[in-house]
Write an enzyme that holds these catalytic residues in place. Structure first.
Site, PDB file in Angstrom:
ATOM      1  N   SER A 292     -22.295  27.927  49.854  1.00 33.40           N
ATOM      2  CA  SER A 292     -23.562  28.622  49.648  1.00 33.40           C
ATOM      3  C   SER A 292     -23.720  29.685  50.731  1.00 33.40           C
ATOM      4  CB  SER A 292     -24.723  27.637  49.734  1.00 33.40           C
ATOM      5  OG  SER A 292     -24.916  27.272  51.089  1.00 33.40           O
ATOM      6  N   LYS A 293     -24.833  30.408  50.659  1.00 30.40           N
ATOM      7  CA  LYS A 293     -25.080  31.498  51.615  1.00 30.40           C
ATOM      8  C   LYS A 293     -25.006  31.021  53.062  1.00 30.40           C
ATOM      9  CE  LYS A 293     -27.442  35.059  49.136  1.00 30.40           C
ATOM     10  NZ  LYS A 293     -28.239  34.649  47.976  1.00 30.40           N
ATOM     11  N   ARG A 294     -25.329  29.728  53.274  1.00 37.09           N
ATOM     12  CA  ARG A 294     -25.292  29.200  54.649  1.00 37.09           C
ATOM     13  C   ARG A 294     -23.902  29.358  55.260  1.00 37.09           C
ATOM     14  NH1 ARG A 294     -25.471  23.890  54.871  1.00 37.09           N
ATOM     15  NH2 ARG A 294     -25.270  23.757  52.633  1.00 37.09           N
ATOM     16  N   HIS A 295     -22.883  29.321  54.408  1.00 33.23           N
ATOM     17  CA  HIS A 295     -21.509  29.387  54.923  1.00 33.23           C
ATOM     18  C   HIS A 295     -21.044  30.821  55.162  1.00 33.23           C
ATOM     19  CE1 HIS A 295     -21.624  25.506  52.635  1.00 33.23           C
ATOM     20  NE2 HIS A 295     -21.195  25.105  53.810  1.00 33.23           N
ATOM     21  N   GLY A 296     -21.665  31.772  54.469  1.00 36.26           N
ATOM     22  CA  GLY A 296     -21.242  33.172  54.584  1.00 36.26           C
ATOM     23  C   GLY A 296     -21.437  33.841  53.243  1.00 36.26           C
TER      24      GLY A 296
END
Ligand code: GLU
Length: 528
Positions: A292-296
């Site tokens: 998800s966006k949390r990872h990049g």
């Protein structure tokens, strides 16, 4: 729409051969073995245009493409836009742009057409309505007249009773056909629900996960197939289209696995053979959670903006949960299509490793010629230059080994196009050197400029080596220490692309002017 109104849309199905009735045929093969029989592999990518194309979706599309190509089959794009509230034209545009950029395409789809057009579900609504009617006629579906208010109350009652029951309570399941028919005639609003056969289990085979069995009581209870506005739900449209389009294999993300028993029941209710299922393992971040966006970055647009090359991204995505040749990572799309093997898919989730992707990107960047790289880098360097120039092309040679993203290029080459901001005096100091020593070294460094700028490439390299070694020895410092003040004066930084190449690209005049400015700065500091 009119196109479909009178067509007997179930009459022809590409997945089946007509069984032979040749009386000379002496072999007694059971027709079950020969019919139905898949003529060719047909698979599809069936995105809903409710968001930007992201890694997971493209991985699904790519695996379908590679599988179809490896088998000489056909890959279809079908747009599943039946959720009209969430579907948006911009996301359809994004879909086309993404695949145009990535460089692989479908054999049939909304833009290229095909024998089973249209390939956009909102243009096929009549087909789903006919299909729902067929299920009503077969007593495999029923009209449900429950209002949203009733369903909401049901949900609330269950919630306050802490009931574990969810979904529809089958309230309308036993309304007789006659009564339902007259209520429909009287204009009462209704949906059409699937009549899930109770007291039995549904079995299906997943290519990766094996035989799977679900109790029908555990399947979403009598889900809606056709909504009150006449639009189908995902489940009905998906099954009807896979059947009508002759899809033989469904490769899709594992998050769709819970839909597979329901889909199997729908296929069985129609009396159709389901396609072969293969639910692909999830793509995770390095913390084991769904990417998800949390990872990049996750949307392809974002990767594109950051300066990943489509070949690198495709190569890396192709490895997410699949293996090809032992000990080999780098493949072209054609090689992947030749080598893809559905039996070599992993069951375990794939971990998306951003560092590894960067490594791939660097590799693909280095494989480009200076001209190619400059074309690719140009859009990222608009702040520096308006159009491609000889200097810009030559600059690529200096940085190609030093970047893994196109977006890193402008800051790496800016000093070749504009004077870098004057660094603080302390920036110029080589290890342990004083300000006075630094001035001495920069003056010595300046004497090398004319030597390297006046000669041919090979000569310059040889004399730069020789002269700089001599100069360093003459003042008793290491070569790197001699070069540090000159490097900072020319490039504005202690770490930079190769100094010799930079001097030659900049030219004697500009290089000398930069050194002059820096010497004044250092000398002024010396006087303080
Ligand atoms: N429309 C579904 C999606 O957005 C397709 C799922 C499937 O492949 O069956 O992913």
């Amino acid at each position: 729409m009119a196109l479909f109104e009178n067509s007997s849309y179930f009459a022809y199905h590409p997945k089946y051969y007509t069984p032979t009735t040749d009386s000379h045929c002496t072999l007694n093969i059971s027709p079950v073995l020969r019919y139905p029989y898949p003529m060719e592999i047909r698979n599809r990518y069936a995105p809903s245009p409710t968001g930007l194309q992201h890694i997971g979706g493209v991985r699904t599309a790519l695996f379908n493409y590679l599988f179809a190509k490896s088998q000489g089959g056909s890959f279809i794009l079908r747009i599943e836009d039946t959720d009209q509230t969430r579907s948006e034209p911009v996301f359809i545009q994004n879909l086309f742009d993404t695949f145009q950029w990535l460089g692989f395409h479908w054999d049939e789809g909304p833009d290229v057409g095909g024998s089973y057009a249209p390939y956009i579900q909102s243009e096929r609504v009549v087909l789903y309505q006919k299909a729902a009617q067929e299920l009503l006629d077969k007593d495999k579906a029923y009209h449900c007249f429950c209002s949203t208010g009733r369903l909401e109350n049901l949900r609330k009652e269950r919630e306050s009773a802490h009931s574990s029951e969810t979904g529809y309570d089958r309230f309308c399941r036993n309304i007789s056909k006659d009564i339902a028919g007259s209520r429909v005639k009287n204009g009462e609003a209704y949906v059409i629900r699937l009549k899930i056969p109770l007291g039995q289990s549904t079995h299906f085979h997943d290519h990766l996960l094996g035989d799977i069995q679900w109790k029908n009581e555990d399947v979403n209870p009598d889900p809606v197939l056709l909504k009150s506005d006449g639009f189908p739900t995902y489940h009905l449209a998906n099954v009807v289209d896979d059947h009508l389009m002759g899809v033989t294999h469904v490769l899709r993300a594992q998050e769709w696995l819970p839909s597979a028993p329901l889909h199997t029941i729908i296929y069985e209710s129609f009396g159709w053979e389901p396609p072969k299922f293969c639910h692909l393992p999830m793509v995770m971040g390095n913390d084991g959670k769904k990417l998800s966006k949390r990872h990049g970055a996750t949307s392809i647009d974002e990767f594109r903006r950051q300066g990943y090359l489509p070949e690198a991204l495709l190569n890396y995505i192709a490895l997410l949960g699949a293996s090809y040749e032992e000990g080999r990572d780098v493949y072209t799309l054609e090689e992947l299509a030749a080598l893809f093997n559905i039996d070599k898919l992993n069951k375990a989730p794939a971990v998306f490793d951003y560092k590894k992707l960067d490594w791939f990107n660097g590799l693909y960047i280095r494989a480009k010629s200076n001209e190619e790289l400059s074309e690719l880098a140009l859009p990222y360097c608009k702040g520096l230059i308006k159009e491609n120039t000889a200097l810009f092309i030559d600059a690529m040679a200096l940085i190609r080994e030093r970047v893994s993203l196109l977006s890193e290029i402008p800051s790496k080459i800016a000093y070749l196009f504009e004077d870098p901001p004057l660094p603080e005096p302390s920036e110029f100091f080589p290890r342990k050197a004083s300000l006075a020593k630094t001035v001495e070294l920069l003056e010595l460094g300046r004497s090398l400029i004319s030597i390297v700028c006046k000669k041919s490439d090979e000569e310059a390299e040889a004399s730069f080596k020789e002269e700089s070694a001599k100069a360093a020895a003459s003042v008793g410092v290491k070569l790197g220490d001699l070069m540090m003040p000159l490097r900072v004066a020319i490039t504005g930084a202690r770490v930079s692309p190769p100094l010799l190449g930079s001097l030659r690209l900049l030219g004697e005049e500009k290089a000398l002017a930069r050194v002059k400015k820096c010497l004044s700065l250092l000398k002024a500091a010396l006087c303080k």
